[in-house]
Design an enzyme around this catalytic site. Structure first.
Site, PDB file in Angstrom:
ATOM      1  N   LEU A 399       0.898  -1.357  -0.043  1.00 43.77           N
ATOM      2  CA  LEU A 399      -0.122  -0.014  -0.033  1.00 43.77           C
ATOM      3  C   LEU A 399       0.902   1.236  -0.130  1.00 43.77           C
ATOM      4  O   LEU A 399       1.269   1.778   1.047  1.00 43.77           O
ATOM      5  CB  LEU A 399      -0.839  -0.027   1.135  1.00 43.77           C
ATOM      6  CG  LEU A 399      -1.891  -1.197   1.322  1.00 43.77           C
ATOM      7  CD1 LEU A 399      -2.437  -1.261   2.783  1.00 43.77           C
ATOM      8  CD2 LEU A 399      -2.981  -0.880   0.146  1.00 43.77           C
ATOM      9  N   GLU A 401       0.907   4.230  -2.796  1.00 38.03           N
ATOM     10  CA  GLU A 401       0.440   5.010  -4.136  1.00 38.03           C
ATOM     11  C   GLU A 401       1.485   5.748  -4.520  1.00 38.03           C
ATOM     12  O   GLU A 401       1.913   5.843  -5.751  1.00 38.03           O
ATOM     13  CB  GLU A 401      -0.706   5.709  -4.027  1.00 38.03           C
ATOM     14  CG  GLU A 401      -2.057   4.460  -3.899  1.00 38.03           C
ATOM     15  CD  GLU A 401      -2.279   3.836  -2.558  1.00 38.03           C
ATOM     16  OE1 GLU A 401      -1.634   4.567  -1.492  1.00 38.03           O
ATOM     17  OE2 GLU A 401      -3.297   3.183  -2.680  1.00 38.03           O
ATOM     18  N   GLN A 423      -6.333   1.564  -6.950  1.00 36.75           N
ATOM     19  CA  GLN A 423      -7.456   0.676  -6.740  1.00 36.75           C
ATOM     20  C   GLN A 423      -8.891   1.436  -6.589  1.00 36.75           C
ATOM     21  O   GLN A 423      -9.845   0.782  -7.267  1.00 36.75           O
ATOM     22  CB  GLN A 423      -7.387   0.294  -5.158  1.00 36.75           C
ATOM     23  CG  GLN A 423      -8.188  -1.061  -4.891  1.00 36.75           C
ATOM     24  CD  GLN A 423      -7.620  -2.088  -4.035  1.00 36.75           C
ATOM     25  OE1 GLN A 423      -7.591  -1.559  -2.763  1.00 36.75           O
ATOM     26  NE2 GLN A 423      -6.899  -3.225  -4.407  1.00 36.75           N
ATOM     27  N   PHE A 424      -8.781   2.580  -6.411  1.00 35.42           N
ATOM     28  CA  PHE A 424      -9.887   3.615  -6.569  1.00 35.42           C
ATOM     29  C   PHE A 424      -9.190   4.787  -6.926  1.00 35.42           C
ATOM     30  O   PHE A 424      -8.254   5.301  -6.223  1.00 35.42           O
ATOM     31  CB  PHE A 424     -10.829   3.659  -5.389  1.00 35.42           C
ATOM     32  CG  PHE A 424     -11.746   2.492  -4.880  1.00 35.42           C
ATOM     33  CD1 PHE A 424     -13.156   2.490  -5.557  1.00 35.42           C
ATOM     34  CD2 PHE A 424     -11.136   1.255  -4.223  1.00 35.42           C
ATOM     35  CE1 PHE A 424     -13.789   1.260  -5.079  1.00 35.42           C
ATOM     36  CE2 PHE A 424     -12.155   0.186  -4.094  1.00 35.42           C
ATOM     37  CZ  PHE A 424     -13.365   0.243  -4.638  1.00 35.42           C
ATOM     38  N   ALA A 425      -9.895   5.625  -7.971  1.00 38.67           N
ATOM     39  CA  ALA A 425      -9.439   6.949  -8.294  1.00 38.67           C
ATOM     40  C   ALA A 425      -9.226   7.908  -6.917  1.00 38.67           C
ATOM     41  O   ALA A 425      -8.092   8.481  -6.879  1.00 38.67           O
ATOM     42  CB  ALA A 425     -10.508   7.752  -9.206  1.00 38.67           C
ATOM     43  N   PHE A 427      -7.917   7.271  -4.151  1.00 37.51           N
ATOM     44  CA  PHE A 427      -6.584   7.049  -3.531  1.00 37.51           C
ATOM     45  C   PHE A 427      -5.436   7.741  -4.348  1.00 37.51           C
ATOM     46  O   PHE A 427      -4.165   7.804  -3.907  1.00 37.51           O
ATOM     47  CB  PHE A 427      -6.181   5.645  -3.333  1.00 37.51           C
ATOM     48  CG  PHE A 427      -7.223   4.696  -2.589  1.00 37.51           C
ATOM     49  CD1 PHE A 427      -7.899   5.480  -1.588  1.00 37.51           C
ATOM     50  CD2 PHE A 427      -7.749   3.478  -3.064  1.00 37.51           C
ATOM     51  CE1 PHE A 427      -8.960   5.044  -0.784  1.00 37.51           C
ATOM     52  CE2 PHE A 427      -8.867   3.124  -2.172  1.00 37.51           C
ATOM     53  CZ  PHE A 427      -9.503   3.687  -1.261  1.00 37.51           C
ATOM     54  N   HIS A 468     -14.895   6.259  -2.048  1.00 43.51           N
ATOM     55  CA  HIS A 468     -14.602   5.282  -3.110  1.00 43.51           C
ATOM     56  C   HIS A 468     -15.723   5.727  -4.352  1.00 43.51           C
ATOM     57  O   HIS A 468     -15.853   4.811  -5.230  1.00 43.51           O
ATOM     58  CB  HIS A 468     -15.264   3.840  -2.570  1.00 43.51           C
ATOM     59  CG  HIS A 468     -14.024   3.200  -1.551  1.00 43.51           C
ATOM     60  ND1 HIS A 468     -14.242   3.797  -0.266  1.00 43.51           N
ATOM     61  CD2 HIS A 468     -13.247   2.560  -1.780  1.00 43.51           C
ATOM     62  CE1 HIS A 468     -13.067   3.043   0.329  1.00 43.51           C
ATOM     63  NE2 HIS A 468     -12.478   2.128  -0.671  1.00 43.51           N
TER      64      HIS A 468
END
Ligand SMILES: Cc1ncc(C[n+]2csc(CCOP(=O)(O)OP(=O)(O)O)c2C)c(N)n1
Length: 662
Positions: A399, A401, A423-425, A427, A468
């Site tokens: 984890l 980014e 994983q999701f925009a 982040f 999310h």
């Protein structure tokens, strides 16, 4: 200071002296130039030169180094022409960054040096990326990055070291512990006894050494280098030293107790080493004067080179924000795509197919992201990729980014392409600095393309709440140097993703999560791309134009289906940076009535920008004010009814009514 010459030849010992002395003499000159106003700012490395000189002497010349603001010795040690360096420091057009960057904020592929951005920390992950490239190509090389002790408090330090440890990367991290981060003493920076001990937490070997002793530095780095390459492991080295001047020349040293200067003055790396070489009989006053005299001449000659004024050329400045794609890629862009006979598949299949074929076609393409390998990614887009392409190319990440974006840029330094899956925009927020400051600006700053794609699963509509579901594309459309792509159909998703991968620039590729499995359409089976920056006319009409993208395209189509009596002109932008202004103008001209529709919140959304452009350039084509239909200026609520109310779609019919009634 004790110097242990081991088996080093006289030649090596004298070469080290020259590598150490040269930056000191340049700096002494710089301080004079600063007083004369010929340079504007200077971060001194006086007293710390043994670290840069030792590092650059111990590494192979083609191994990437990520230096900071006090590492003049890396630049000179790599043999960069001094006159070009002077021109760089003076902001001259003939400098390494054409007058666009200051002092050490530039890099050079020729010298395998990737200079810092102002933000402390991001350079560390770039070294991870370059090291990964060596590892993948089985090159017997490593990368090395510097940080100050202050910089170790940044999250980027943690991410980069952890990533290097988990991926077994051959990379050396050097901490230059010089006692102060600007005015902040080490006691206010960290609580551990030795920063080298942080290596334990990462499962990484580490050592603390005397950073003022050039032989210690050189010998340690040589040994550690061999270890890192042989064992394919990272290493942390803390070099103890002291900053003998202010943070930068204007900021003074009043906050530092004078005893410290006395103490460290006695450990001056140049003086101590010179004295030892004299004791060893390798130098005498005459030879010292001779070497210094030669350096003085080189320095004076380099300064004497006239500086030409930088002539601003707006076209060149704006063009240079982006790297140009090679010609054969331009051809792939522009080949026509026939969707007529294609099988019907889902939006998610378009992304998956595009990614799969791009992996087949581009052997230098690496995928990185959380849970993307065995697990197949949060949305299962990369399911099966691992079996086909293997662990080297389909990489689960910790984890981190920011470190992954940085590592992707490091890979690009070595000619790799990469696609990182956020994983999701949402982040992207924790990789923001790398994206907007490092990726976006590096080509403009020194001509290095950031050849990578960040996939951004985005959008609301599934009750996933405020963290999310965000539409955060406008965070990035404001950043020159990035490209922002946002397809709405399976065929576009595939063609645009391939185009994004082929494009040498950093592309943020937005994929709407709701569209993944709810939207189907023809999806050509061959490898093709769709040109970035070109909108798609979804339907031609005469009453009202809806300019939109992503889920908005499907909202507009539903509205049109509900109101067959109205003739809709629907334009799917597909790319938000750069915008297709020709298509926008045409859409305005067609109906004179425009709705800008987006899922993103209203204030500061791309709709505001397009509206302003239409006002400026198409005023006489309008029959009514441009209307924006966007989501509420709130966070995204979790409750489905609240979310429906939040989304722009709930106000679309009302906006249409208002516009038509104008
Ligand atoms: C992210 C970030 N925060 C703050 C700064 C402002 N700043 C520039 S240098 C510096 C001190 C850095 O200390 P250290 O890492 O120990 O390096 P040194 O300058 O001592 O070599 C600070 C606070 C910055 N450049 N980047």
């Amino acid at each position: 200071m004790f110097f242990d010459r081991k088996d080093y030849s006289d030649q090596i010992l004298l070469d080290l002296y020259r590598t150490l002395l040269f930056p000191r003499m340049i700096e002494e000159k710089m301080l004079v130039l600063l007083r004369q106003g010929r340079i504007s700012k200077w971060f001194s490395g006086i007293g710390q030169e043994a670290i840069s000189a030792g590092v650059v002497s111990a590494l192979a010349p083609e191994e990437w180094i990520m230096p900071l603001h006090r590492n003049l010795g890396v630049f000179t040690g790599r043999g960069m022409p001094l006159q070009k360096l002077f021109l760089q420091w003076q902001g001259s057009a003939e400098g390494f960054s054409l007058g666009r960057e200051r002092s050490f904020h530039f890099g050079s592929r020729d010298y395998h040096v990737c200079g810092m951005i102002s933000h402390l920390g991001p350079q560390l992950a770039l070294a991870d990326g370059a090291a990964l490239a060596y590892k993948l190509r089985k090159e017997q090389k490593l990368a090395l990055a510097f940080t100050g002790e202050g910089g170790t408090s940044e999250g980027d330090f943690h991410e980069a070291l952890n990533l290097a440890a988990v991926w077994d990367l051959p990379v050396i991290f050097i901490i230059e512990n010089n006692g102060y981060g600007l005015s902040t003493p080490i006691a206010e920076q960290f609580r551990c006894k030795r920063l080298a001990d942080k290596g334990i937490g990462y499962g990484m070997e580490s050592v603390q050494i005397d950073g003022n002793n050039i032989l210690d530095v050189y010998d340690t780095i040589k040994g550690v280098r061999e270890f890192c390459i042989r064992e394919q492991k990272p290493y942390l080295i803390e070099c103890m030293t002291f900053r003998m001047r202010g943070h930068e020349e204007a900021s003074g040293t009043k906050y530092i107790p004078s005893e410290l200067f006395e103490l460290w003055g006695k450990k001056d790396p140049v003086v101590c080493y010179e004295n030892w070489l004299k004791e060893e009989g390798l130098l005498d006053e005459g030879r010292v004067n001779d070497i210094r005299g030669k350096f003085r001449t080189v320095i004076e000659n380099a300064i004497a080179v006239p500086q030409h004024p930088v002539l601003a050329d707006t076209k060149k400045e704006t063009e240079d924000m982006y790297a140009k794609a090679p010609e054969h890629i331009e051809q792939v862009y522009t080949a026509a795509v026939d969707t007529e006979a294609a099988p019907v598949k889902r939006y998610i299949d378009g992304i998956r197919d595009g990614l799969w074929q791009a992996m087949e076609e581009n052997g230098n393409l690496i995928l990185m992201g959380q849970d993307i390998a065995e697990y197949g990614g949060a949305f299962k887009i990369t399911e099966g990729f691992l079996d086909k392409f293997g662990h080297d190319r389909v990489r689960n990440t910790p984890l981190c980014e920011s470190a992954i974006v940085g590592a992707a840029l490091g890979l690009a330094l070595k000619g790799f392409k990469s696609v990182m899956e956020m994983q999701f925009a949402d982040f992207a927020a924790v990789g923001f600095n790398q994206i907007v400051n490092n990726l976006a600006k590096i080509h403009y700053r020194w001509g290095q393309p950031a050849d990578l794609v960040i996939r951004m699963p985005t959008g609301a509509g599934v009750g996933a709440g405020p963290f999310h579901s965000q539409s955060n594309e406008a965070w990035f459309t404001h950043v020159p140097g990035l490209k922002v792509v946002y397809p709405s159909t399976p065929a576009d998703a595939k063609g645009l993703l391939i185009a994004a991968i082929l494009d040498p620039n950093p592309v943020l590729f937005f994929e709407h999560k709701v569209l993944y499995r709810s939207i189907s359409g023809p999806l050509p089976e061959h490898y093709y791309s769709i040109e970035i920056g070109k909108a798609n006319l979804v339907s031609e009409g005469t009453d009202v134009s809806i300019i939109t993208y992503g889920a908005g395209v499907h909202w507009a189509l539903s509205l049109a289906a509900e109101k067959p009596e109205i003739s809709f002109h629907i334009l799917d932008l597909r790319t938000l940076l750069p915008l297709d202004y020709d298509a926008i103008r045409e859409a305005v001209a067609k109906t004179g009535k425009v709705i800008l529709l987006h899922e993103d919140t209203l204030t500061g959304g791309i709709g505001g920008e397009i509206s302003a452009w239409i006002g400026e350039h198409c005023f006489e084509l309008l029959d009514a004010p441009v209307m924006r239909c966007a989501s509420l200026d709130t966070a995204i609520p979790f409750n489905i009814d609240l979310e429906k109310n939040f989304l722009a779609n709930s106000r679309l019919a009302g906006t249409l009514e208002k516009l038509l009634a104008y």
